[in-house]
Design a protein around this motif. Structure first.
Motif, PDB file in Angstrom:
ATOM      1  N   PRO A  14       0.817  -1.217   0.000  1.00 10.52           N
ATOM      2  CA  PRO A  14       0.000   0.000   0.000  1.00 10.52           C
ATOM      3  C   PRO A  14       0.850   1.266   0.000  1.00 10.52           C
ATOM      4  N   SER A  15       0.224   2.383  -0.408  1.00  4.26           N
ATOM      5  CA  SER A  15       0.854   3.694  -0.274  1.00  4.26           C
ATOM      6  C   SER A  15       0.472   4.273   1.081  1.00  4.26           C
ATOM      7  N   VAL A  36       5.769   6.082   8.569  1.00  2.00           N
ATOM      8  CA  VAL A  36       6.384   5.191   7.594  1.00  2.00           C
ATOM      9  C   VAL A  36       7.786   4.856   8.075  1.00  2.00           C
ATOM     10  N   ALA A  37       8.256   3.692   7.675  1.00  2.00           N
ATOM     11  CA  ALA A  37       9.639   3.295   7.952  1.00  2.00           C
ATOM     12  C   ALA A  37      10.351   3.212   6.614  1.00  2.00           C
ATOM     13  N   GLY A  68       1.445   0.047  11.855  1.00  2.00           N
ATOM     14  CA  GLY A  68       0.018   0.209  12.095  1.00  2.00           C
ATOM     15  C   GLY A  68      -0.793  -0.265  10.916  1.00  2.00           C
ATOM     16  N   LEU A  69      -0.516   0.276   9.742  1.00  2.00           N
ATOM     17  CA  LEU A  69      -1.253  -0.130   8.541  1.00  2.00           C
ATOM     18  C   LEU A  69      -0.909  -1.562   8.181  1.00  2.00           C
ATOM     19  N   ASP A  70       0.361  -1.909   8.258  1.00  2.00           N
ATOM     20  CA  ASP A  70       0.769  -3.290   7.982  1.00  2.00           C
ATOM     21  C   ASP A  70       0.179  -4.239   9.003  1.00  2.00           C
ATOM     22  N   ASP A  71       0.081  -3.792  10.275  1.00  2.00           N
ATOM     23  CA  ASP A  71      -0.447  -4.648  11.327  1.00  2.00           C
ATOM     24  C   ASP A  71      -1.926  -4.958  11.096  1.00  2.00           C
ATOM     25  N   GLU A  72      -2.659  -3.931  10.576  1.00  6.05           N
ATOM     26  CA  GLU A  72      -4.078  -4.118  10.333  1.00  6.05           C
ATOM     27  C   GLU A  72      -4.335  -5.134   9.240  1.00  6.05           C
ATOM     28  N   GLU A  73      -3.404  -5.182   8.284  1.00 10.14           N
ATOM     29  CA  GLU A  73      -3.565  -6.100   7.170  1.00 10.14           C
ATOM     30  C   GLU A  73      -3.081  -7.488   7.544  1.00 10.14           C
TER      31      GLU A  73
END
Length: 211
Positions: free
Chosen positions: A108-109, A116-117, A206-211
């Motif tokens: 994802p963007s 972001v890392a 956070g976003l990666d964790d949700e996915e």
């Protein structure tokens, strides 16, 4: 020969061990800043003394003294990658930022305001590196679109996808308005001068964790 303990003209107490760094081949060096005979020292401590003595030089200093090439710094885009860049299309945004996608990511963007890392290697246009997350050993984490980094990097990251790698050509008005001072082994960055960033978007906490 010096006594076991003496005072310099500034009142510093000097021990015999403070002078051992100046003894080479059984002979005492007397033509250095801290003199065995006069004890004129400007209050130099042992650490600064050792830094002036051969055998205690840093690795870059030794390499330079020996005429060796400087140590190669880690890069996101090696020589083969640089050659490939010549054949990649350049995208120019309305702000004047230009970039080339070395690798388009499959993730994802980052939404504005998310952390972001990212790994980065920052260079002046000549290719000299002035900053790098690779040398620090871990990705740099910041909140994208929140003004925590220079404008060109913020904009360039926002349109990337996780897993992507990109070279950013950042114009001066999107770079460092006050410039950056030089440091040992690192060039000075003049105020409002263009810079180049190689960036890889590693993950979005956070976003990666949700996915």
């Amino acid at each position: 020969m010096a006594s076991a303990t003496s005072l310099c003209s500034h009142g510093c107490r000097l021990n015999r061990s403070d002078f051992t760094a100046y003894r080479f081949g059984g002979k005492t060096k007397t033509n250095l800043v801290l003199c065995m005979q006069s004890f004129e020292c400007n209050c130099i401590n042992r650490r600064s003394v050792l830094s002036m003595v051969p055998g205690f030089l840093s690795a870059p200093s030794l390499a330079k003294a020996a005429g060796l090439p400087p140590e190669e710094k880690p890069k996101l885009c090696d020589s083969a990658c640089v050659e490939e860049l010549e054949n990649l299309p350049t995208v120019t945004t309305e702000s004047g930022l230009q970039y080339k996608d070395i690798r388009v990511g499959g993730g994802p963007s980052p939404p504005i305001g998310f952390q972001v890392a990212a790994n980065y290697v920052a260079m002046v246009p000549s290719g000299q590196i002035f900053d790098s997350s690779l040398e620090k050993g871990e990705p740099y984490i910041f909140r994208v679109g929140a003004g925590q980094v220079i404008k060109g990097l913020d904009e360039g990251i926002l349109s990337m996808k996780v897993g992507g790698k990109r070279r950013l050509y950042i114009p001066g008005d999107l770079a460092f308005p006050k410039g950056l001072s030089s440091a040992p082994g690192r060039p000075r960055v003049a105020a409002n001068s263009p810079v180049v960033f190689d960036v890889s978007l590693e993950y979005i906490p956070g976003l990666d964790d949700e996915e």
